[in-house]
Design a protein around this motif. Structure first.
Motif, short mmCIF file in Angstrom:
data_model
loop_
_atom_site.label_atom_id
_atom_site.label_comp_id
_atom_site.label_asym_id
_atom_site.label_seq_id
_atom_site.Cartn_x
_atom_site.Cartn_y
_atom_site.Cartn_z
N LEU A 128 -1.02 15.39 16.89
CA LEU A 128 -1.34 13.98 16.63
C LEU A 128 -0.85 13.62 15.24
N LEU A 129 -0.20 12.47 15.15
CA LEU A 129 0.39 12.03 13.88
C LEU A 129 -0.23 10.73 13.43
N THR A 130 -0.35 10.57 12.13
CA THR A 130 -0.72 9.27 11.59
C THR A 130 0.49 8.35 11.71
N SER A 131 0.28 7.08 11.47
CA SER A 131 1.38 6.13 11.49
C SER A 131 2.44 6.50 10.45
N ALA A 132 2.00 6.89 9.27
CA ALA A 132 2.94 7.26 8.20
C ALA A 132 3.74 8.50 8.58
N GLU A 133 3.09 9.48 9.20
CA GLU A 133 3.81 10.69 9.62
C GLU A 133 4.83 10.38 10.71
N ALA A 134 4.43 9.56 11.68
CA ALA A 134 5.35 9.18 12.75
C ALA A 134 6.54 8.40 12.17
N ALA A 135 6.25 7.52 11.23
CA ALA A 135 7.31 6.74 10.58
C ALA A 135 8.31 7.67 9.89
N THR A 136 7.81 8.69 9.21
CA THR A 136 8.67 9.64 8.52
C THR A 136 9.58 10.36 9.51
N ILE A 137 9.03 10.79 10.63
CA ILE A 137 9.81 11.51 11.62
C ILE A 137 10.87 10.61 12.24
N ILE A 138 10.49 9.37 12.54
CA ILE A 138 11.44 8.43 13.16
C ILE A 138 12.46 7.94 12.14
N GLY A 139 12.05 7.85 10.89
CA GLY A 139 12.95 7.39 9.84
C GLY A 139 12.85 5.90 9.56
N VAL A 140 11.63 5.37 9.74
CA VAL A 140 11.38 3.96 9.45
C VAL A 140 10.19 3.87 8.50
N SER A 141 9.87 2.68 8.05
CA SER A 141 8.73 2.51 7.16
C SER A 141 7.43 2.40 7.97
N ASN A 142 6.32 2.60 7.28
CA ASN A 142 5.02 2.43 7.91
C ASN A 142 4.81 0.97 8.31
N GLU A 143 5.40 0.06 7.57
CA GLU A 143 5.32 -1.36 7.91
C GLU A 143 6.02 -1.64 9.23
N THR A 144 7.14 -0.94 9.48
CA THR A 144 7.85 -1.10 10.75
C THR A 144 6.97 -0.61 11.90
N MET A 145 6.27 0.49 11.69
CA MET A 145 5.37 1.01 12.73
C MET A 145 4.30 -0.03 13.05
N PHE A 146 3.74 -0.65 12.01
CA PHE A 146 2.73 -1.69 12.22
C PHE A 146 3.32 -2.86 13.01
N ARG A 147 4.50 -3.30 12.63
CA ARG A 147 5.15 -4.43 13.31
C ARG A 147 5.44 -4.08 14.77
N TRP A 148 5.91 -2.86 15.02
CA TRP A 148 6.17 -2.44 16.39
C TRP A 148 4.89 -2.46 17.22
N ARG A 149 3.77 -1.98 16.66
CA ARG A 149 2.50 -2.01 17.40
C ARG A 149 2.13 -3.44 17.71
N LYS A 150 2.25 -4.31 16.72
CA LYS A 150 1.89 -5.72 16.89
C LYS A 150 2.75 -6.39 17.96
N ASP A 151 4.04 -6.01 18.00
CA ASP A 151 4.99 -6.63 18.92
C ASP A 151 5.11 -5.90 20.26
N GLY A 152 4.35 -4.82 20.44
CA GLY A 152 4.41 -4.07 21.69
C GLY A 152 5.67 -3.24 21.82
N GLN A 153 6.23 -2.81 20.71
CA GLN A 153 7.44 -1.99 20.71
C GLN A 153 7.11 -0.62 20.12
#
Length: 79
Positions: A25-50
């Protein structure tokens, strides 16, 4: 070496370690690091259903399953 340069090197080393030893299980910040995006992008993706699928055990806690993050990366590589 400045403090900023040292902090950047530490962040890069943490990312390398995380990518080679991914927890279940990963935090949003950890997942962002693995994917190579910012934590803000992860938040936006969740909000937008992506983005990768996630679980939300409580209203304030978001976690990503390792297999969902890796599947998301694989889908992007095939697109």
């Amino acid at each position: 070496m400045t403090l900023e340069e040292l902090s950047q090197q530490i962040a890069e080393l943490r990312a390398i370690v995380l990518r080679t030893n991914i927890p279940d299980l990963l935090t949003s910040a950890e997942a962002a690091t693995i994917i190579g995006v910012s934590n803000e992008t992860m938040f936006r993706w969740r909000k937008d259903g992506q983005g990768p699928a996630y679980v939300q055990p409580t209203p304030c806690v978001v976690r990503y399953r390792r297999e969902d993050v890796l599947a998301f990366i694989e889908q992007g590589a095939q697109a």
